[in-house]
Design an enzyme around this catalytic site. Structure first.
Site, short mmCIF file in Angstrom:
data_model
loop_
_atom_site.label_atom_id
_atom_site.label_comp_id
_atom_site.label_asym_id
_atom_site.label_seq_id
_atom_site.Cartn_x
_atom_site.Cartn_y
_atom_site.Cartn_z
N PRO A 74 0.79 -1.23 0.00
CG PRO A 74 -0.16 -1.14 2.12
CD PRO A 74 0.51 -2.07 1.19
CE LYS A 106 7.19 0.82 -6.20
NZ LYS A 106 8.26 1.70 -6.74
NE ARG A 129 12.25 -20.44 -18.07
CZ ARG A 129 12.33 -20.37 -19.39
NH1 ARG A 129 12.97 -21.31 -20.06
NH2 ARG A 129 11.81 -19.34 -20.03
CG ASP A 154 12.03 -10.66 -27.63
OD1 ASP A 154 12.93 -11.35 -27.14
OD2 ASP A 154 10.99 -10.36 -27.01
NE ARG A 187 15.79 -5.56 -25.90
CZ ARG A 187 15.05 -6.19 -24.99
NH1 ARG A 187 14.50 -7.36 -25.29
NH2 ARG A 187 14.85 -5.66 -23.81
CG HIS A 224 10.04 -12.84 -24.03
ND1 HIS A 224 10.74 -11.91 -24.75
CD2 HIS A 224 10.13 -12.46 -22.73
CE1 HIS A 224 11.23 -10.99 -23.93
NE2 HIS A 224 10.88 -11.31 -22.70
#
Length: 386
Positions: A108, A110, A159, A219, A222, A246
């Protein structure tokens, strides 16, 4: 029109004032139901005892028609006010894309700080209502919900473990978003974006055209920049896509690249101009490593993804029907099969989300790499057991 919530956070507490949009017409710019600073104040009640000073400041034109009511207010909600979420919110505000933007976060203090920081820039920004709350009710009536919140990977964490923690987070994020805005479009930015877009689709119950991931849109930007830099041309004149994951298994579609309408590789071959495939691969690796380099230098990425997501928001909300490489359900396209795998493909976007998948040219090698990328993502999806 859904109920419009006026929210404020006062010393960590949330105050809600409800303004039923059906009972009181409002202008097309929803700033008229702007955020209240406390329970008893409003933008027009500044005098003693809450005296309405609007009539003192503004005199109506005689014999004029009353204001035409509008039941439409364009609204975006951003979940997560970290570096990425705030870069997206700031870019959307400066580009005047919506009437209202709602911010949601679990912290809250932040959240209130970011809301106030944006509100204090009101004199320099297009007129937009800015709200914030830890309660997902503030997102009610959103046209587009952008999710940037997610767990960060701990040192030594696998992961799969990170994915499972993010799924747990999404169980608290996606269902209330879907309930508050059942007709909205979900745009997932949290990483790993391909798998989490699949998770959002499963948890929301939305049709596949209304669940999208930011995917390889950045991507591809870029990629276009690097090609333009090599050829010393404007990146806007370069048509080029990165598709697939991605991440490390992304696929650069070299065979379909064009500059100013000229197909690059076929032109070089017809002109018998030699080029090395390693040079092309090096450019692709620079695309993959671009985010890692920025993170290594400044600690995080923000501005590029902010502009990337704002471009998607513009295309969707203004029904521009532009082609973007974003994460979508890829089953049945380019030989991708075996399950409901989500990865990036060039798609036509509009007001209802994904209009169609673009039939872009791929050679056999690129198609094979895309299918391999799909299998990599599908393996992670299956392990989640959703």
């Amino acid at each position: 029109m859904a109920t419009c919530y006026m929210q404020t956070l006062v010393f960590g507490k949330r105050t809600t004032v409800v303004s039923p949009s059906r009972s009181k017409p409002k202008s097309s710019n929803c700033y008229n139901c702007s955020l209240m600073e406390n329970n008893n104040a409003s933008s027009s009640s500044l005098g003693p005892g809450g005296l309405d000073l609007t009539s003192a400041f503004f005199k109506p034109i005689q014999n004029s028609d009353p204001p035409i009511p509008s039941n439409r207010c364009t609204k975006i909600s951003v979940v997560g006010v970290g570096n990425v979420g705030m870069a997206i919110a700031q870019t959307i505000l400066t580009q005047d894309l919506v009437d209202e933007i709602a911010l949601v976060d679990a912290k809250p203090d932040k959240l209130r700080g970011e809301m106030l920081d944006l509100q204090h820039a009101a004199a320099f920004l297009p007129r937009t209502k800015i709200t914030a709350s830890v309660d997902y009710g503030v997102t009610t009536g959103s046209d587009l919900c952008i999710v940037t919140a997610g767990a960060r990977q701990n040192p030594g964490e696998s992961r799969l473990s990170l994915l499972q923690r993010n799924v747990a987070h999404f169980r608290h994020i996606i269902p209330p978003l879907a309930k508050s805005s059942p007709d909205s479009i979900l745009l997932i930015v949290s990483n790993p974006v391909d798998v989490l877009t699949y998770v959002a689709w499963k948890l929301s119950g939305f049709p596949v055209n209304r669940v999208i991931g930011s995917g390889t849109n950045l991507d591809s930007s870029r990629f276009r920049f690097l090609i333009a830099d090599h050829l010393d041309v404007n990146a806007q004149d370069v048509q080029a896509f990165i598709v697939g994951e991605h991440g490390d298994s992304s696929v650069a579609l070299w065979s379909s690249i064009s500059v100013g309408g000229i197909p690059v590789l076929s032109f070089l071959e017809k002109q018998q101009i030699a080029y090395e495939k390693q040079t092309l691969e090096d450019i692709h690796q620079d695309v993959i490593g671009g985010a890692y380099e920025v993170i290594g230098l400044k600690g995080y990425t923000s501005w590029a993804i902010g502009y990337s997501v704002a471009s998607l928001a513009r295309t969707i909300l203004r029904d521009q029907r532009k082609i973007h490489p974003v994460t979508v359900l890829a089953r049945g396209f380019y030989g991708v099969d075996g399950g409901d795998v989500f990865l990036s493909l060039p798609v036509l976007l509009g007001r209802n989300g994904v209009v169609a998948v673009t039939n872009v040219h791929m050679n056999d090698e690129e198609t094979e790499k895309l299918q391999k990328s799909a299998k990599t993502i599908l393996e992670m999806q299956i392990q989640l057991g959703l």
